[in-house]
Each structure stands twice: as structure tokens, then as C-alpha cells.
Design an enzyme around this catalytic site. Structure first.
Site, short mmCIF file in Angstrom:
data_model
loop_
_atom_site.label_atom_id
_atom_site.label_comp_id
_atom_site.label_asym_id
_atom_site.label_seq_id
_atom_site.Cartn_x
_atom_site.Cartn_y
_atom_site.Cartn_z
N ARG A 1 25.41 45.81 30.64
CA ARG A 1 26.95 45.16 30.25
C ARG A 1 28.15 45.97 31.11
O ARG A 1 29.21 46.00 30.56
CB ARG A 1 27.21 45.19 28.74
CG ARG A 1 26.15 44.04 28.03
CD ARG A 1 26.62 44.00 26.85
NE ARG A 1 25.70 43.13 26.09
CZ ARG A 1 24.58 43.27 25.36
NH1 ARG A 1 24.28 44.49 25.46
NH2 ARG A 1 23.95 42.38 24.97
N LYS B 1 37.81 41.86 41.47
CA LYS B 1 37.22 40.68 41.84
C LYS B 1 35.77 40.95 42.34
O LYS B 1 35.69 41.55 43.25
CB LYS B 1 37.93 39.75 42.76
CG LYS B 1 39.01 38.92 42.17
CD LYS B 1 39.56 37.77 42.89
CE LYS B 1 40.52 36.80 42.28
NZ LYS B 1 41.00 35.79 43.39
N GLU C 1 44.41 39.25 57.00
CA GLU C 1 44.71 39.55 55.62
C GLU C 1 45.90 40.33 55.37
O GLU C 1 46.82 40.00 54.56
CB GLU C 1 43.34 40.14 54.88
CG GLU C 1 42.26 39.23 54.63
CD GLU C 1 42.47 38.22 53.67
OE1 GLU C 1 43.35 38.02 53.07
OE2 GLU C 1 41.49 37.46 53.25
N LYS D 1 49.20 44.34 47.21
CA LYS D 1 48.21 43.77 46.18
C LYS D 1 48.32 44.49 44.80
O LYS D 1 48.19 43.81 43.87
CB LYS D 1 46.85 43.84 46.84
CG LYS D 1 45.48 43.37 46.06
CD LYS D 1 44.42 43.07 46.78
CE LYS D 1 43.50 42.22 45.90
NZ LYS D 1 42.27 42.01 46.63
N GLU E 1 44.55 36.50 37.50
CA GLU E 1 44.99 35.31 38.12
C GLU E 1 45.42 34.19 37.57
O GLU E 1 45.12 32.97 37.62
CB GLU E 1 43.80 34.96 39.28
CG GLU E 1 44.47 34.10 40.63
CD GLU E 1 43.50 33.90 41.66
OE1 GLU E 1 43.19 32.58 41.89
OE2 GLU E 1 42.64 34.74 41.80
N ARG F 1 49.15 36.19 41.01
CA ARG F 1 48.18 36.80 41.98
C ARG F 1 47.39 35.53 42.64
O ARG F 1 47.02 35.84 43.76
CB ARG F 1 46.91 37.35 41.03
CG ARG F 1 45.97 37.92 41.89
CD ARG F 1 44.78 38.81 41.30
NE ARG F 1 43.69 39.29 41.92
CZ ARG F 1 43.09 40.20 41.63
NH1 ARG F 1 43.14 40.60 40.21
NH2 ARG F 1 41.93 40.50 42.46
N ASN G 1 46.05 34.15 47.63
CA ASN G 1 45.34 33.07 48.09
C ASN G 1 45.87 32.31 49.31
O ASN G 1 45.51 31.14 49.78
CB ASN G 1 44.88 31.85 47.03
CG ASN G 1 43.94 32.42 46.09
OD1 ASN G 1 43.12 33.63 46.25
ND2 ASN G 1 44.22 32.27 44.84
N HIS H 1 43.93 30.59 51.87
CA HIS H 1 42.54 30.52 51.59
C HIS H 1 42.15 29.52 51.15
O HIS H 1 41.02 28.89 51.31
CB HIS H 1 42.37 31.70 50.35
CG HIS H 1 42.26 32.92 50.76
ND1 HIS H 1 43.37 33.58 51.33
CD2 HIS H 1 41.23 34.00 50.71
CE1 HIS H 1 42.96 34.73 51.71
NE2 HIS H 1 42.05 35.10 51.31
N HIS I 1 38.98 28.45 53.01
CA HIS I 1 37.60 28.31 52.32
C HIS I 1 36.87 26.93 52.84
O HIS I 1 35.85 26.77 52.77
CB HIS I 1 37.69 28.27 50.83
CG HIS I 1 37.85 29.86 50.40
ND1 HIS I 1 38.30 30.06 49.04
CD2 HIS I 1 37.71 31.00 51.04
CE1 HIS I 1 38.07 31.35 49.13
NE2 HIS I 1 38.02 32.14 50.09
N HIS J 1 35.56 35.48 57.71
CA HIS J 1 36.46 35.06 56.65
C HIS J 1 37.73 35.23 56.80
O HIS J 1 38.60 34.31 56.90
CB HIS J 1 36.16 35.91 55.47
CG HIS J 1 37.24 35.74 54.27
ND1 HIS J 1 37.08 34.87 53.44
CD2 HIS J 1 38.20 36.66 53.81
CE1 HIS J 1 38.37 34.84 52.64
NE2 HIS J 1 38.98 35.99 52.96
#
Length: 337
Positions: free
Chosen positions: A114, A136, A178, A214, A224, A228, A232, A235, A239, A252
Site C-alpha cells: 500500500r 502521476k 514538452e 509544472k 487534475e 492541471r 495536456n 496530448h 495520444h 511520445h
């Protein structure tokens, strides 16, 4: 040395930006315990060995280079290795690599017993400017990127620009995509560094300014729910392109670069394309618009038939709005065939 403090209450941590930080990682990280060091085959072996040698009991796991390692099978295999090696809740996981390693190792750390302590030592431009901070963590499933994961903040991040010296120019450029994204949405001065072409001599500033952007965004919107989502930018369509990686072989950051092109104003687009071309980044892709669209509609950020998109009219100025997926089709046609 520059230290940025990510202020997230109980989950706060420092981002140490210092050339040579890897060689004294034990001064910054609590390594007097059993430490799992996760790296990949593309990272110089001495990086992981340096960290493991500083630990009381260092165990190195090396995964294959590339997105395929962000899988449920690899995630399970690392957890099994930790169990076999007798890791406890008091021990730690250290990522030494790029975004794939950071995402995978972070999710492992979030899940084992955990949650155990997690440290990130990013070794690519892409991970140093973006993915190494913010919490993330994820793996891919059934061709969908980052669909299984958790928000799990590291205890500390070490950004050592000396680790970039072994990268080839293509990897440097994909990471800079980025950073360029950050400048477009949030920092006109950062964008100007790209516009003027002063990249190599300003790499420290580019990485630091990107991290500051960031950091500020994550502090305001860790999970998010709103702001936030500006991270993206590029993206959503990116994606959709990345889902066909086996056909075009793009990284990417290269997919994000293409995804930004339709999302800026007509006036800004020529400037953006000129910068991308100077960085040898693609501005279009040899895919049918229908193929990109179909993959894009499966992206996890979609909300029914809608998605939140970011558009940029001028450097440092963005607009966030919900649109129907079908409204993006004409934009996809700008970069597909």
C-alpha cells in the site's frame, strides 16, 4: 544548485536541480535501507549501480527500453521480485531512467504494501522537464496509455543535467517538445528561448523554467480536476497518434509536437512549425485522420463524447474548453492524411 519545493501539504517534497547530484545521491535520499533501483537497458549501467552501491542493500531491476515495459506483466514481475527479496514497508524504490521507468517504478512503489517511499532520478530531457514530478504513475493496458495507475508523489526528485550527456539528439528534441509546450501555455519568455534558437546554451534555464511551471500547476491542482489539464496541451491528438506507434515509430514527445500544431492560432502556427523543424521534430504524420480520431476517442481523458482541450492564441496565453470529439476532426485533418 537550485531547489524547488513542491508544496502539497503532507506530500510535499523537494526537487533538487544540480549537476553532479547523482554522485552524492545519498546526501539527498534516505538510502540506509533496502532499496530497489529500477532502470532500463538504454540507461548507462553506472547510473543505477551508483545509487545501489550507496544503499544499505541495493537491488537493481533492469527492464527493456521502451513503452512496452509499462505493462501489467512487468508491473507484476517487479512486485514479485520485491516480495522475493523481502522488501518491507520501511524500504524504498528509486527510478533511474526516463518517463517509462518513472511511471512504472512509481506505480510499483504506490502499490507494494500500500505504498513505500519513492525517489525519482530522471535521465532524459522529457522526464526532467515534465514526468518526474507531479505524482502521476501508471502502466498501459490493451493499447491504452496510462489507463491503470495512481497519483503517488515522490519523496524527492534529483534532476542532474550531467546525465543528459549520453542522450542522442532525437531524445533531446523529444524532451524539448514538452518544454516548448510549457512555454506556449504558460511562459512567453520560455517560448522566446526556443524562438531565438538559443537551446544548448540555455538548457539549464529551459529545464528549470519548465519545472517551475509544472510545480505551480500541480500545487494548485494535484489530481487534475481543472488547471492541471493545461499540461495536456498537444496530448489529446498526440495520444491518438501515439496509439499507432508500431507503424510510425515516433516517440511520445514527437507525437505531442504534432498534436500541438492544430491547437494554436493561425498566426502562431508558422512560428511553432519553424521551431519544431529547427528541433527536427515532426509536424505531421503518415496516418489517416480516421485512424487518429478513432484512437483519440479512446483516450482516458475523454468524458463521454466530449473532451477538454487546450488551445493557444499567443505564447503564454491559453484557453481551456470542452468540445465534442467530432469538432476536433478538422484539426486532425491538418496533420494526418
Amino acid at each position: 544548485m537550485n531547489i524547488l519545493h513542491m508544496d502539497l501539504g503532507a506530500d510535499s517534497y523537494d526537487i533538487v536541480i544540480e549537476r553532479g547530484a547523482l554522485q552524492k545521491a545519498d546526501e539527498y535520499l534516505e538510502l540506509d535501507r533496502k532499496v530497489l533501483v529500477v532502470t532500463d537497458g538504454g540507461v548507462p549501467k553506472e547510473y543505477a549501480r551508483t545509487v545501489a552501491a550507496m544503499a544499505k542493500d541495493g537491488v537493481i531491476v533492469t527492464v527493456s527500453q521502451g513503452e512496452d515495459s509499462k505493462s501489467i506483466a512487468q508491473f507484476s514481475a517487479i512486485l514479485s521480485r520485491m516480495l522475493k527479496e523481502g522488501f518491507s514497508r520501511r524500504d524504498a524504490v528509486v527510478a533511474v531512467g526516463g518517463g517509462v521507468v518513472g511511471d512504472l517504478a512509481g506505480f510499483v512503489a504506490a502499490s507494494y504494501m500500500r505504498g513505500v517511499d519513492f525517489y525519482n532520478i530522471p535521465t532524459t530531457v522529457l522526464s526532467q522537464v515534465d514526468s518526474s514530478i507531479g505524482g502521476k504513475t501508471a502502466v498501459n493496458l490493451d493499447g491504452i496509455k496510462n489507463i491503470v495507475g495512481a497519483f503517488y508523489q515522490p519523496k524527492k526528485v534529483l534532476v542532474d543535467l550531467d546525465l543528459l550527456k549520453t542522450l542522442d539528439s532525437r531524445l533531446v528534441s523529444e524532451g524539448l517538445a514538452e518544454a516548448l509546450k510549457m512555454g506556449l501555455t504558460s511562459d512567453a519568455e520560455l517560448f522566446e528561448l526556443f524562438d531565438k534558437g538559443n537551446i544548448n546554451e540555455n538548457m539549464d534555464e529551459i529545464i528549470t523554467r519548465s519545472l517551475m511551471i509544472k510545480k505551480n500547476v500541480v500545487e494548485q491542482d494535484e489530481k487534475e480536476q481543472g488547471l492541471r489539464k493545461i499540461l495536456n496541451f498537444g496530448h489529446t491528438i498526440g495520444h491518438g497518434i501515439e496509439a499507432h506507434e508500431e507503424r510510425h515509430g515516433l516517440y511520445h514527445g514527437e507525437c505531442v509536437a504534432i498534436g500541438m500544431v492544430p491547437m494554436v492560432s493561425d498566426d502562431l502556427r508558422p512560428r511553432l512549425i519553424k521551431i519544431l523543424e529547427s528541433l527536427r521534430l515532426p509536424t505531421a504524420v503518415d496516418l489517416k485522420a480516421d485512424e487518429i480520431y478513432e484512437a483519440m476517442t479512446h483516450d482516458k481523458k475523454g468524458e463521454g463524447d466530449q473532451v477538454t482541450v487546450i488551445t493557444v492564441s499567443e505564447p503564454g496565453e491559453y484557453e481551456m474548453k470542452k468540445v465534442r470529439f467530432k469538432e476536433l476532426y478538422p484539426k486532425i485533418q491538418m496533420i494526418g492524411i
